[in-house]
Motif scaffolding. Sequence first.
Motif, PDB file in Angstrom:
ATOM      1  N   ARG A  70      -8.802 118.800  68.590  1.00  0.00           N
ATOM      2  CA  ARG A  70      -8.447 117.845  67.535  1.00  0.00           C
ATOM      3  C   ARG A  70      -7.882 116.560  68.126  1.00  0.00           C
ATOM      4  N   SER A  71      -6.923 116.681  69.032  1.00  0.00           N
ATOM      5  CA  SER A  71      -6.325 115.489  69.638  1.00  0.00           C
ATOM      6  C   SER A  71      -7.349 114.692  70.427  1.00  0.00           C
ATOM      7  N   THR A  72      -8.173 115.386  71.179  1.00  0.00           N
ATOM      8  CA  THR A  72      -9.196 114.708  71.976  1.00  0.00           C
ATOM      9  C   THR A  72     -10.170 113.971  71.069  1.00  0.00           C
ATOM     10  N   PHE A  73     -10.578 114.608  69.973  1.00  0.00           N
ATOM     11  CA  PHE A  73     -11.486 113.976  69.012  1.00  0.00           C
ATOM     12  C   PHE A  73     -10.840 112.748  68.386  1.00  0.00           C
ATOM     13  N   GLN A  74      -9.604 112.883  67.955  1.00  0.00           N
ATOM     14  CA  GLN A  74      -8.936 111.759  67.297  1.00  0.00           C
ATOM     15  C   GLN A  74      -8.777 110.571  68.235  1.00  0.00           C
ATOM     16  N   ILE A  75      -8.350 110.816  69.458  1.00  0.00           N
ATOM     17  CA  ILE A  75      -8.179 109.719  70.419  1.00  0.00           C
ATOM     18  C   ILE A  75      -9.527 109.065  70.720  1.00  0.00           C
ATOM     19  N   THR A  76     -10.545 109.892  70.961  1.00  0.00           N
ATOM     20  CA  THR A  76     -11.878 109.363  71.283  1.00  0.00           C
ATOM     21  C   THR A  76     -12.426 108.514  70.149  1.00  0.00           C
ATOM     22  N   THR A  77     -12.338 109.010  68.919  1.00  0.00           N
ATOM     23  CA  THR A  77     -12.933 108.269  67.802  1.00  0.00           C
ATOM     24  C   THR A  77     -12.130 107.027  67.435  1.00  0.00           C
ATOM     25  N   ILE A  78     -10.826 107.055  67.644  1.00  0.00           N
ATOM     26  CA  ILE A  78     -10.039 105.840  67.391  1.00  0.00           C
ATOM     27  C   ILE A  78     -10.400 104.757  68.403  1.00  0.00           C
ATOM     28  N   VAL A  79     -10.559 105.148  69.665  1.00  0.00           N
ATOM     29  CA  VAL A  79     -10.987 104.183  70.691  1.00  0.00           C
ATOM     30  C   VAL A  79     -12.385 103.649  70.371  1.00  0.00           C
ATOM     31  N   LEU A  80     -13.297 104.541  69.986  1.00  0.00           N
ATOM     32  CA  LEU A  80     -14.655 104.095  69.653  1.00  0.00           C
ATOM     33  C   LEU A  80     -14.669 103.184  68.428  1.00  0.00           C
ATOM     34  N   THR A  81     -13.790 103.447  67.468  1.00  0.00           N
ATOM     35  CA  THR A  81     -13.685 102.565  66.303  1.00  0.00           C
ATOM     36  C   THR A  81     -13.221 101.177  66.732  1.00  0.00           C
ATOM     37  N   GLY A  82     -12.244 101.135  67.605  1.00  0.00           N
ATOM     38  CA  GLY A  82     -11.789  99.846  68.127  1.00  0.00           C
ATOM     39  C   GLY A  82     -12.894  99.113  68.872  1.00  0.00           C
ATOM     40  N   LEU A  83     -13.653  99.864  69.676  1.00  0.00           N
ATOM     41  CA  LEU A  83     -14.760  99.239  70.399  1.00  0.00           C
ATOM     42  C   LEU A  83     -15.868  98.761  69.458  1.00  0.00           C
ATOM     43  N   SER A  84     -16.022  99.430  68.322  1.00  0.00           N
ATOM     44  CA  SER A  84     -17.074  99.025  67.374  1.00  0.00           C
ATOM     45  C   SER A  84     -16.757  97.693  66.708  1.00  0.00           C
ATOM     46  N   LEU A  85     -15.511  97.269  66.779  1.00  0.00           N
ATOM     47  CA  LEU A  85     -15.137  95.978  66.197  1.00  0.00           C
ATOM     48  C   LEU A  85     -15.523  94.804  67.091  1.00  0.00           C
ATOM     49  N   ILE A  86     -15.714  95.058  68.362  1.00  0.00           N
ATOM     50  CA  ILE A  86     -15.989  93.975  69.313  1.00  0.00           C
ATOM     51  C   ILE A  86     -17.245  93.166  68.953  1.00  0.00           C
ATOM     52  N   PRO A  87     -18.395  93.817  68.678  1.00  0.00           N
ATOM     53  CA  PRO A  87     -19.565  93.001  68.323  1.00  0.00           C
ATOM     54  C   PRO A  87     -19.366  92.161  67.065  1.00  0.00           C
ATOM     55  N   ASP A  88     -18.493  92.619  66.163  1.00  0.00           N
ATOM     56  CA  ASP A  88     -18.251  91.852  64.942  1.00  0.00           C
ATOM     57  C   ASP A  88     -17.481  90.563  65.212  1.00  0.00           C
ATOM     58  N   VAL A  89     -16.535  90.619  66.130  1.00  0.00           N
ATOM     59  CA  VAL A  89     -15.685  89.448  66.362  1.00  0.00           C
ATOM     60  C   VAL A  89     -16.201  88.524  67.461  1.00  0.00           C
ATOM     61  N   VAL A  90     -17.125  89.006  68.298  1.00  0.00           N
ATOM     62  CA  VAL A  90     -17.718  88.143  69.323  1.00  0.00           C
ATOM     63  C   VAL A  90     -18.659  87.163  68.619  1.00  0.00           C
ATOM     64  N   PRO A  91     -18.566  85.889  68.931  1.00  0.00           N
ATOM     65  CA  PRO A  91     -19.332  84.896  68.179  1.00  0.00           C
ATOM     66  C   PRO A  91     -20.826  84.832  68.521  1.00  0.00           C
ATOM     67  N   PHE A  92     -21.406  85.929  68.950  1.00  0.00           N
ATOM     68  CA  PHE A  92     -22.829  85.945  69.302  1.00  0.00           C
ATOM     69  C   PHE A  92     -23.715  85.716  68.082  1.00  0.00           C
ATOM     70  N   PHE A  93     -23.396  86.379  66.969  1.00  0.00           N
ATOM     71  CA  PHE A  93     -24.226  86.264  65.768  1.00  0.00           C
ATOM     72  C   PHE A  93     -23.785  85.136  64.851  1.00  0.00           C
ATOM     73  N   GLU A  94     -22.696  84.472  65.165  1.00  0.00           N
ATOM     74  CA  GLU A  94     -22.165  83.363  64.385  1.00  0.00           C
ATOM     75  C   GLU A  94     -21.971  83.739  62.919  1.00  0.00           C
ATOM     76  N   PHE A  95     -21.268  84.849  62.693  1.00  0.00           N
ATOM     77  CA  PHE A  95     -20.945  85.269  61.334  1.00  0.00           C
ATOM     78  C   PHE A  95     -19.870  84.370  60.757  1.00  0.00           C
ATOM     79  N   ASP A  96     -19.885  84.240  59.434  1.00  0.00           N
ATOM     80  CA  ASP A  96     -18.819  83.581  58.712  1.00  0.00           C
ATOM     81  C   ASP A  96     -17.534  84.392  58.905  1.00  0.00           C
ATOM     82  N   LEU A  97     -16.400  83.730  58.983  1.00  0.00           N
ATOM     83  CA  LEU A  97     -15.137  84.411  59.250  1.00  0.00           C
ATOM     84  C   LEU A  97     -14.816  85.455  58.179  1.00  0.00           C
ATOM     85  N   THR A  98     -15.111  85.154  56.924  1.00  0.00           N
ATOM     86  CA  THR A  98     -14.851  86.142  55.864  1.00  0.00           C
ATOM     87  C   THR A  98     -15.762  87.359  56.018  1.00  0.00           C
TER      88      THR A  98
END
Length: 159
Positions: free
Chosen positions: A93-121
């Motif tokens: 359980r602990s290993t799963f929770q830590i792993t998925t929380i880290v992966l969730t954080g990493l999944s935010l990176i493509p959203d905030v990197v200005p590669f796709f030039e998304f609107d801020l909202t």
Amino acid sequence: MTLYLPEHRQAPAVEMTPERDRPASVWPRGLVATAIAAVVTTLMAVVAKAAGVDFGSSVGDVPISAFPMLTVYCSLVGVIIAEVMIRLAKMPRSTFQITTIVLTGLSLIPDVVPFFEFDLTFVGVLCLTHLVAAAIVIPMVALRMEERRGLGLPGSHRR
């Protein structure tokens, strides 16, 4: 007095694994969590679109159908990770929770990197849908997992 059972009523000679020794499967709960997260993220996207959030990017508009599709895909990857953790980790359980929380954080990176030039909202909507989906799936799957495999310690009961 001796009780005799007919041969067809006797237990098979195959050694059966007691139910408590088998790891609990997270698939049923994981599929329910996946469905709930897909519906919620889709509703969030529909509400954001209705509120006037621009879903456009440098490569075209992001369709509403991308939200449930990617939510289901990533959630199922999380359920597979949970199944692997149940079989391999000493503290699944602990290993799963830590792993998925880290992966969730990493999944935010493509959203905030200005590669796709998304609107801020729209970046805010994307990040929020990631976090909401994770907040639904991770706890629901983790509740089905044991904290310590095979030690019989408190917190290792099945739900």
